[in-house]
Motif scaffolding. Structure first.
Motif, PDB file in Angstrom:
ATOM      1  N   ARG A  58       0.789  -1.228   0.000  1.00 24.64           N
ATOM      2  CA  ARG A  58       0.000   0.000   0.000  1.00 24.64           C
ATOM      3  C   ARG A  58       0.823   1.281   0.000  1.00 24.64           C
ATOM      4  NH1 ARG A  58      -2.051  -3.481   3.766  1.00 24.64           N
ATOM      5  NH2 ARG A  58      -3.949  -4.500   3.067  1.00 24.64           N
ATOM      6  N   ILE A  59       2.143   1.203   0.073  1.00 19.03           N
ATOM      7  CA  ILE A  59       2.964   2.403   0.241  1.00 19.03           C
ATOM      8  C   ILE A  59       2.835   3.355  -0.944  1.00 19.03           C
ATOM      9  CG2 ILE A  59       5.076   1.361  -0.649  1.00 19.03           C
ATOM     10  CD1 ILE A  59       4.880   3.862   2.237  1.00 19.03           C
ATOM     11  N   TYR A  60       2.736   2.819  -2.159  1.00 23.04           N
ATOM     12  CA  TYR A  60       2.634   3.698  -3.324  1.00 23.04           C
ATOM     13  C   TYR A  60       1.304   4.435  -3.342  1.00 23.04           C
ATOM     14  CZ  TYR A  60       6.791   1.303  -4.976  1.00 23.04           C
ATOM     15  OH  TYR A  60       8.045   0.803  -5.069  1.00 23.04           O
ATOM     16  N   ALA A  61       0.227   3.735  -3.061  1.00 20.38           N
ATOM     17  CA  ALA A  61      -1.082   4.387  -3.027  1.00 20.38           C
ATOM     18  C   ALA A  61      -1.144   5.422  -1.909  1.00 20.38           C
ATOM     19  CB  ALA A  61      -2.185   3.351  -2.850  1.00 20.38           C
ATOM     20  N   THR A  62      -0.543   5.105  -0.771  1.00 16.08           N
ATOM     21  CA  THR A  62      -0.527   6.040   0.347  1.00 16.08           C
ATOM     22  C   THR A  62       0.255   7.292   0.002  1.00 16.08           C
ATOM     23  OG1 THR A  62      -0.692   4.223   1.932  1.00 16.08           O
ATOM     24  CG2 THR A  62       0.107   6.323   2.765  1.00 16.08           C
ATOM     25  N   SER A  63       1.438   7.128  -0.579  1.00 14.51           N
ATOM     26  CA  SER A  63       2.262   8.290  -0.900  1.00 14.51           C
ATOM     27  C   SER A  63       1.631   9.135  -2.003  1.00 14.51           C
ATOM     28  CB  SER A  63       3.676   7.859  -1.280  1.00 14.51           C
ATOM     29  OG  SER A  63       3.642   6.978  -2.376  1.00 14.51           O
ATOM     30  N   ILE A  64       1.021   8.498  -3.000  1.00 16.72           N
ATOM     31  CA  ILE A  64       0.337   9.256  -4.052  1.00 16.72           C
ATOM     32  C   ILE A  64      -0.860  10.002  -3.470  1.00 16.72           C
ATOM     33  CG2 ILE A  64      -1.031   9.039  -6.173  1.00 16.72           C
ATOM     34  CD1 ILE A  64       0.896   6.768  -6.974  1.00 16.72           C
ATOM     35  N   TYR A  65      -1.587   9.358  -2.565  1.00 16.21           N
ATOM     36  CA  TYR A  65      -2.737  10.006  -1.934  1.00 16.21           C
ATOM     37  C   TYR A  65      -2.305  11.240  -1.146  1.00 16.21           C
ATOM     38  CZ  TYR A  65      -6.731  10.873   1.040  1.00 16.21           C
ATOM     39  OH  TYR A  65      -7.768  11.485   1.699  1.00 16.21           O
ATOM     40  N   ILE A  66      -1.278  11.098  -0.325  1.00 18.83           N
ATOM     41  CA  ILE A  66      -0.817  12.224   0.495  1.00 18.83           C
ATOM     42  C   ILE A  66      -0.255  13.333  -0.381  1.00 18.83           C
ATOM     43  CG2 ILE A  66       0.882  12.917   2.233  1.00 18.83           C
ATOM     44  CD1 ILE A  66       0.423  10.141   3.531  1.00 18.83           C
ATOM     45  N   ALA A  67       0.534  12.968  -1.399  1.00 24.89           N
ATOM     46  CA  ALA A  67       1.098  13.978  -2.303  1.00 24.89           C
ATOM     47  C   ALA A  67       0.002  14.709  -3.071  1.00 24.89           C
ATOM     48  CB  ALA A  67       2.080  13.322  -3.265  1.00 24.89           C
ATOM     49  N   SER A  68      -0.989  13.978  -3.562  1.00 22.87           N
ATOM     50  CA  SER A  68      -2.060  14.633  -4.312  1.00 22.87           C
ATOM     51  C   SER A  68      -2.928  15.498  -3.407  1.00 22.87           C
ATOM     52  CB  SER A  68      -2.910  13.607  -5.057  1.00 22.87           C
ATOM     53  OG  SER A  68      -3.536  12.730  -4.153  1.00 22.87           O
ATOM     54  N   MET A  69      -3.064  15.137  -2.143  1.00 23.54           N
ATOM     55  CA  MET A  69      -3.795  15.970  -1.204  1.00 23.54           C
ATOM     56  C   MET A  69      -3.063  17.294  -0.991  1.00 23.54           C
ATOM     57  SD  MET A  69      -5.256  15.163   2.653  1.00 23.54           S
ATOM     58  CE  MET A  69      -4.198  13.782   2.778  1.00 23.54           C
ATOM     59  N   ILE A  70      -1.754  17.225  -0.852  1.00 30.66           N
ATOM     60  CA  ILE A  70      -0.958  18.446  -0.674  1.00 30.66           C
ATOM     61  C   ILE A  70      -1.007  19.298  -1.948  1.00 30.66           C
ATOM     62  CG2 ILE A  70       1.403  19.294  -0.361  1.00 30.66           C
ATOM     63  CD1 ILE A  70       1.828  16.818   1.484  1.00 30.66           C
ATOM     64  N   ILE A  71      -0.898  18.652  -3.102  1.00 29.38           N
ATOM     65  CA  ILE A  71      -0.950  19.385  -4.375  1.00 29.38           C
ATOM     66  C   ILE A  71      -2.313  20.042  -4.560  1.00 29.38           C
ATOM     67  CG2 ILE A  71      -0.933  19.093  -6.889  1.00 29.38           C
ATOM     68  CD1 ILE A  71       1.214  16.903  -6.423  1.00 29.38           C
ATOM     69  N   ALA A  72      -3.385  19.339  -4.217  1.00 32.75           N
ATOM     70  CA  ALA A  72      -4.731  19.906  -4.353  1.00 32.75           C
ATOM     71  C   ALA A  72      -4.902  21.125  -3.453  1.00 32.75           C
ATOM     72  CB  ALA A  72      -5.783  18.851  -4.026  1.00 32.75           C
ATOM     73  N   LEU A  73      -4.434  21.018  -2.240  1.00 30.84           N
ATOM     74  CA  LEU A  73      -4.522  22.173  -1.334  1.00 30.84           C
ATOM     75  C   LEU A  73      -3.682  23.334  -1.832  1.00 30.84           C
ATOM     76  CD1 LEU A  73      -4.457  20.383   2.126  1.00 30.84           C
ATOM     77  CD2 LEU A  73      -6.341  21.693   1.138  1.00 30.84           C
ATOM     78  N   PHE A  74      -2.492  23.047  -2.332  1.00 33.34           N
ATOM     79  CA  PHE A  74      -1.623  24.099  -2.860  1.00 33.34           C
ATOM     80  C   PHE A  74      -2.263  24.779  -4.061  1.00 33.34           C
ATOM     81  CE2 PHE A  74       1.800  25.495  -5.694  1.00 33.34           C
ATOM     82  CZ  PHE A  74       2.448  26.391  -4.862  1.00 33.34           C
ATOM     83  N   CYS A  75      -2.813  23.983  -4.978  1.00 29.16           N
ATOM     84  CA  CYS A  75      -3.449  24.553  -6.176  1.00 29.16           C
ATOM     85  C   CYS A  75      -4.694  25.352  -5.822  1.00 29.16           C
ATOM     86  CB  CYS A  75      -3.799  23.450  -7.163  1.00 29.16           C
ATOM     87  SG  CYS A  75      -2.375  22.692  -7.941  1.00 29.16           S
ATOM     88  N   ALA A  76      -5.432  24.904  -4.831  1.00 30.12           N
ATOM     89  CA  ALA A  76      -6.661  25.597  -4.464  1.00 30.12           C
ATOM     90  C   ALA A  76      -6.391  26.870  -3.668  1.00 30.12           C
ATOM     91  CB  ALA A  76      -7.559  24.669  -3.647  1.00 30.12           C
ATOM     92  N   LEU A  77      -5.436  26.824  -2.747  1.00 26.77           N
ATOM     93  CA  LEU A  77      -5.228  27.953  -1.846  1.00 26.77           C
ATOM     94  C   LEU A  77      -4.215  28.972  -2.339  1.00 26.77           C
ATOM     95  CD1 LEU A  77      -5.265  25.967   1.510  1.00 26.77           C
ATOM     96  CD2 LEU A  77      -7.129  27.249   0.456  1.00 26.77           C
ATOM     97  N   TYR A  78      -3.220  28.551  -3.091  1.00 21.72           N
ATOM     98  CA  TYR A  78      -2.166  29.470  -3.504  1.00 21.72           C
ATOM     99  C   TYR A  78      -2.181  29.765  -5.000  1.00 21.72           C
ATOM    100  CZ  TYR A  78      -0.312  28.778   1.151  1.00 21.72           C
ATOM    101  OH  TYR A  78      -0.169  28.725   2.500  1.00 21.72           O
ATOM    102  N   VAL A  79      -2.354  28.755  -5.826  1.00 22.25           N
ATOM    103  CA  VAL A  79      -2.327  28.944  -7.274  1.00 22.25           C
ATOM    104  C   VAL A  79      -3.681  29.446  -7.776  1.00 22.25           C
ATOM    105  CG1 VAL A  79      -1.926  27.784  -9.476  1.00 22.25           C
ATOM    106  CG2 VAL A  79      -0.563  27.168  -7.493  1.00 22.25           C
ATOM    107  N   HIS A  80      -4.763  29.058  -7.110  1.00 21.89           N
ATOM    108  CA  HIS A  80      -6.131  29.422  -7.491  1.00 21.89           C
ATOM    109  C   HIS A  80      -6.458  28.966  -8.910  1.00 21.89           C
ATOM    110  CE1 HIS A  80      -6.488  31.730  -3.832  1.00 21.89           C
ATOM    111  NE2 HIS A  80      -5.376  32.377  -4.136  1.00 21.89           N
ATOM    112  N   ASN A  81      -6.050  27.747  -9.230  1.00 19.64           N
ATOM    113  CA  ASN A  81      -6.326  27.177 -10.548  1.00 19.64           C
ATOM    114  C   ASN A  81      -7.289  26.012 -10.360  1.00 19.64           C
ATOM    115  OD1 ASN A  81      -6.271  25.787 -13.014  1.00 19.64           O
ATOM    116  ND2 ASN A  81      -4.202  26.538 -13.447  1.00 19.64           N
ATOM    117  N   LYS A  82      -8.498  26.179 -10.865  1.00 23.92           N
ATOM    118  CA  LYS A  82      -9.530  25.162 -10.669  1.00 23.92           C
ATOM    119  C   LYS A  82      -9.227  23.876 -11.413  1.00 23.92           C
ATOM    120  CE  LYS A  82     -13.137  28.532  -9.871  1.00 23.92           C
ATOM    121  NZ  LYS A  82     -14.364  29.128 -10.380  1.00 23.92           N
ATOM    122  N   LEU A  83      -8.647  23.974 -12.603  1.00 25.45           N
ATOM    123  CA  LEU A  83      -8.351  22.776 -13.390  1.00 25.45           C
ATOM    124  C   LEU A  83      -7.285  21.919 -12.704  1.00 25.45           C
ATOM    125  CD1 LEU A  83      -8.769  21.102 -15.942  1.00 25.45           C
ATOM    126  CD2 LEU A  83      -6.984  22.476 -17.027  1.00 25.45           C
TER     127      LEU A  83
END
Length: 94
Positions: free
Chosen positions: A29-54
């Motif tokens: 499960r390590i790959y799915a866990t790391s991808i999940y955590i990384a994508s969560m951080i990326i989503a928050l970064f894109c939503a809060l700082y980049v403000h890019n909906k896509l």
């Protein structure tokens, strides 16, 4: 993102947080866990700082996919079945 966090929180509640983290770091499960955590951080970064909906939407799709793949690791042969189905769906040979 909320549903994924509820999934992890609810399983941590049932089996305990220490065992949940141990299971998340299992080699299966390590790959799915790391991808999940990384994508969560990326989503928050894109939503809060980049403000890019896509980009935020793409990160959320990746996050959901990682959560589904993580969940399938608990069902015997589920990952191999889904992999075979996806391969047959996207097979380009006629």
């Amino acid at each position: 993102m909320l549903s994924g966090n509820l999934f992890y929180d609810s399983t941590a509640f049932l089996i305990g947080p220490k065992r949940q983290v141990t299971m998340m770091l299992d080699p299966v499960r390590i790959y799915a866990t790391s991808i999940y955590i990384a994508s969560m951080i990326i989503a928050l970064f894109c939503a809060l700082y980049v403000h890019n909906k896509l980009l935020t939407f793409l990160a959320l799709i990746l996050e959901f996919g990682a959560l589904v793949w993580y969940s399938l690791s608990y069902i015997p042969f589920a990952r191999s079945m889904v992999s075979k189905i996806m391969a047959s769906c996207f097979d380009t040979e006629f």
